[in-house]
Motif scaffolding. Structure first.
Motif, PDB file in Angstrom:
ATOM      1  N   ILE A   1       0.850  -1.189   0.000  1.00  0.00           N
ATOM      2  CA  ILE A   1       0.000   0.000   0.000  1.00  0.00           C
ATOM      3  C   ILE A   1       0.891   1.245   0.000  1.00  0.00           C
ATOM      4  O   ILE A   1       1.845   1.337   0.762  1.00  0.00           O
ATOM      5  N   ILE A   2       0.533   2.188  -0.849  1.00  0.00           N
ATOM      6  CA  ILE A   2       1.232   3.475  -0.872  1.00  0.00           C
ATOM      7  C   ILE A   2       0.423   4.488  -0.072  1.00  0.00           C
ATOM      8  O   ILE A   2       0.945   5.188   0.785  1.00  0.00           O
ATOM      9  N   THR A   3      -0.868   4.560  -0.342  1.00  0.00           N
ATOM     10  CA  THR A   3      -1.757   5.446   0.407  1.00  0.00           C
ATOM     11  C   THR A   3      -3.195   4.982   0.234  1.00  0.00           C
ATOM     12  O   THR A   3      -3.506   4.218  -0.674  1.00  0.00           O
ATOM     13  N   SER A   4      -4.057   5.458   1.118  1.00  0.00           N
ATOM     14  CA  SER A   4      -5.479   5.155   0.979  1.00  0.00           C
ATOM     15  C   SER A   4      -6.294   6.279   1.600  1.00  0.00           C
ATOM     16  O   SER A   4      -5.778   7.064   2.410  1.00  0.00           O
ATOM     17  N   LYS A   5      -7.550   6.342   1.199  1.00  0.00           N
ATOM     18  CA  LYS A   5      -8.450   7.357   1.730  1.00  0.00           C
ATOM     19  C   LYS A   5      -9.852   6.759   1.791  1.00  0.00           C
ATOM     20  O   LYS A   5     -10.296   6.124   0.839  1.00  0.00           O
ATOM     21  N   SER A   6     -10.531   6.974   2.914  1.00  0.00           N
ATOM     22  CA  SER A   6     -11.861   6.391   3.144  1.00  0.00           C
ATOM     23  C   SER A   6     -12.974   7.391   2.870  1.00  0.00           C
ATOM     24  O   SER A   6     -12.779   8.600   2.989  1.00  0.00           O
ATOM     25  N   ILE A   7     -14.157   6.832   2.560  1.00  0.00           N
ATOM     26  CA  ILE A   7     -15.388   7.617   2.505  1.00  0.00           C
ATOM     27  C   ILE A   7     -16.499   6.801   3.168  1.00  0.00           C
ATOM     28  O   ILE A   7     -16.425   5.574   3.218  1.00  0.00           O
ATOM     29  N   ILE A   8     -17.492   7.494   3.654  1.00  0.00           N
ATOM     30  CA  ILE A   8     -18.661   6.866   4.270  1.00  0.00           C
ATOM     31  C   ILE A   8     -19.571   6.332   3.164  1.00  0.00           C
ATOM     32  O   ILE A   8     -19.770   6.999   2.144  1.00  0.00           O
ATOM     33  N   ILE A   9     -20.133   5.157   3.374  1.00  0.00           N
ATOM     34  CA  ILE A   9     -21.158   4.644   2.462  1.00  0.00           C
ATOM     35  C   ILE A   9     -22.499   5.133   3.011  1.00  0.00           C
ATOM     36  O   ILE A   9     -22.888   4.770   4.123  1.00  0.00           O
ATOM     37  N   GLU A  10     -23.170   5.966   2.242  1.00  0.00           N
ATOM     38  CA  GLU A  10     -24.454   6.529   2.663  1.00  0.00           C
ATOM     39  C   GLU A  10     -25.553   5.480   2.522  1.00  0.00           C
ATOM     40  O   GLU A  10     -25.457   4.581   1.683  1.00  0.00           O
ATOM     41  N   GLU A  11     -26.586   5.623   3.299  1.00  0.00           N
ATOM     42  CA  GLU A  11     -27.749   4.725   3.228  1.00  0.00           C
ATOM     43  C   GLU A  11     -28.327   4.690   1.814  1.00  0.00           C
ATOM     44  O   GLU A  11     -28.798   3.660   1.349  1.00  0.00           O
ATOM     45  N   SER A  12     -28.274   5.822   1.123  1.00  0.00           N
ATOM     46  CA  SER A  12     -28.856   5.941  -0.221  1.00  0.00           C
ATOM     47  C   SER A  12     -27.922   5.469  -1.333  1.00  0.00           C
ATOM     48  O   SER A  12     -28.325   5.431  -2.499  1.00  0.00           O
ATOM     49  N   ASP A  13     -26.670   5.111  -1.015  1.00  0.00           N
ATOM     50  CA  ASP A  13     -25.717   4.725  -2.059  1.00  0.00           C
ATOM     51  C   ASP A  13     -26.133   3.440  -2.763  1.00  0.00           C
ATOM     52  O   ASP A  13     -26.599   2.488  -2.147  1.00  0.00           O
ATOM     53  N   THR A  14     -25.919   3.456  -4.061  1.00  0.00           N
ATOM     54  CA  THR A  14     -26.071   2.273  -4.901  1.00  0.00           C
ATOM     55  C   THR A  14     -24.697   1.963  -5.473  1.00  0.00           C
ATOM     56  O   THR A  14     -23.753   2.755  -5.302  1.00  0.00           O
ATOM     57  N   GLY A  15     -24.567   0.844  -6.164  1.00  0.00           N
ATOM     58  CA  GLY A  15     -23.295   0.539  -6.814  1.00  0.00           C
ATOM     59  C   GLY A  15     -22.864   1.669  -7.734  1.00  0.00           C
ATOM     60  O   GLY A  15     -21.701   2.063  -7.756  1.00  0.00           O
ATOM     61  N   GLU A  16     -23.815   2.217  -8.471  1.00  0.00           N
ATOM     62  CA  GLU A  16     -23.512   3.299  -9.411  1.00  0.00           C
ATOM     63  C   GLU A  16     -23.071   4.576  -8.707  1.00  0.00           C
ATOM     64  O   GLU A  16     -22.070   5.191  -9.083  1.00  0.00           O
ATOM     65  N   SER A  17     -23.793   4.977  -7.666  1.00  0.00           N
ATOM     66  CA  SER A  17     -23.428   6.228  -6.977  1.00  0.00           C
ATOM     67  C   SER A  17     -22.093   6.082  -6.249  1.00  0.00           C
ATOM     68  O   SER A  17     -21.272   7.006  -6.250  1.00  0.00           O
ATOM     69  N   LEU A  18     -21.867   4.917  -5.652  1.00  0.00           N
ATOM     70  CA  LEU A  18     -20.607   4.699  -4.944  1.00  0.00           C
ATOM     71  C   LEU A  18     -19.443   4.616  -5.928  1.00  0.00           C
ATOM     72  O   LEU A  18     -18.364   5.148  -5.656  1.00  0.00           O
ATOM     73  N   ARG A  19     -19.660   4.000  -7.080  1.00  0.00           N
ATOM     74  CA  ARG A  19     -18.626   3.926  -8.115  1.00  0.00           C
ATOM     75  C   ARG A  19     -18.224   5.332  -8.559  1.00  0.00           C
ATOM     76  O   ARG A  19     -17.046   5.635  -8.724  1.00  0.00           O
TER      77      ARG A  19
END
Length: 185
Positions: free
Chosen positions: A123-141
């Protein structure tokens, strides 16, 4: 500012009931910018032709084929992968869908050095995001693609000047994101 000398993407695919041969958006963008495009059916059969463009770095993202060591190690700065999870969780081909299916509260992007395993490089670096209740595969992608682009641009200078740190993944924490089947859908 970086000079993209070539793009490697999957072959054009037939889409819809009329089976219209369709270019992927990456190929369209490359052609619009006069960037050479390679579309091998199997990378292992044509990687030598790709290496003739003499890249300083190869960057992959959701490519879907295993890369051989000669290809991975050819460039001066090796091969870097932009992966849609916080590794070592969700290695493999469907990390976005599996993060939603497994009710993860967050996911993210990992920039990693590619090795011969499946998403197992340092691993060089990483960054997280919250998965919202409304997220779909498309929106998260979509969210992850923007995050990945930004994180890659932030990370490349440290790769090129040698100041990035390579962190070995903890294999005891690894999980896999198997490709989604019709039954899964």
């Amino acid at each position: 500012d970086y000079n993209v000398i070539a793009v490697v993407t999957q072959p054009d695919k037939e889409v819809g009931r009329k089976h219209i041969l369709t270019k992927c958006p990456v190929k369209v963008m490359a052609e619009e910018n006069n960037i050479k495009v390679f579309q091998p059916v199997k990378l292992k059969d044509s990687y030598e032709e790709i290496l003739k463009v003499n890249p300083d770095v190869i960057i992959t993202c959701a490519y879907g084929q295993m890369l051989n060591e000669e290809f991975i190690n050819y460039p001066k700065y090796k091969t870097i992968n932009v992966h849609a999870s916080i590794l070592p969780k969700l290695r493999g081909g469907a990390p976005i869908e599996r993060a939603i299916m497994e009710n993860f509260e967050e996911t993210g992007i990992t920039i990693m050095r590619t090795d011969k395993g499946m998403d197992s490089g340092d691993i060089i670096t990483s960054k997280s995001i919250i998965i919202e209740e409304s997220d779909t595969g498309e929106s998260l992608r979509e969210k992850l693609s923007l995050l990945g682009a930004d994180l890659l641009i932030e990370t490349l200078p440290s790769i090129f000047d040698g100041t990035c740190k390579y962190i070995k993944q903890n294999d005891e924490e690894k999980t896999f994101a198997k490709i989604i089947t019709k039954e899964d859908e």
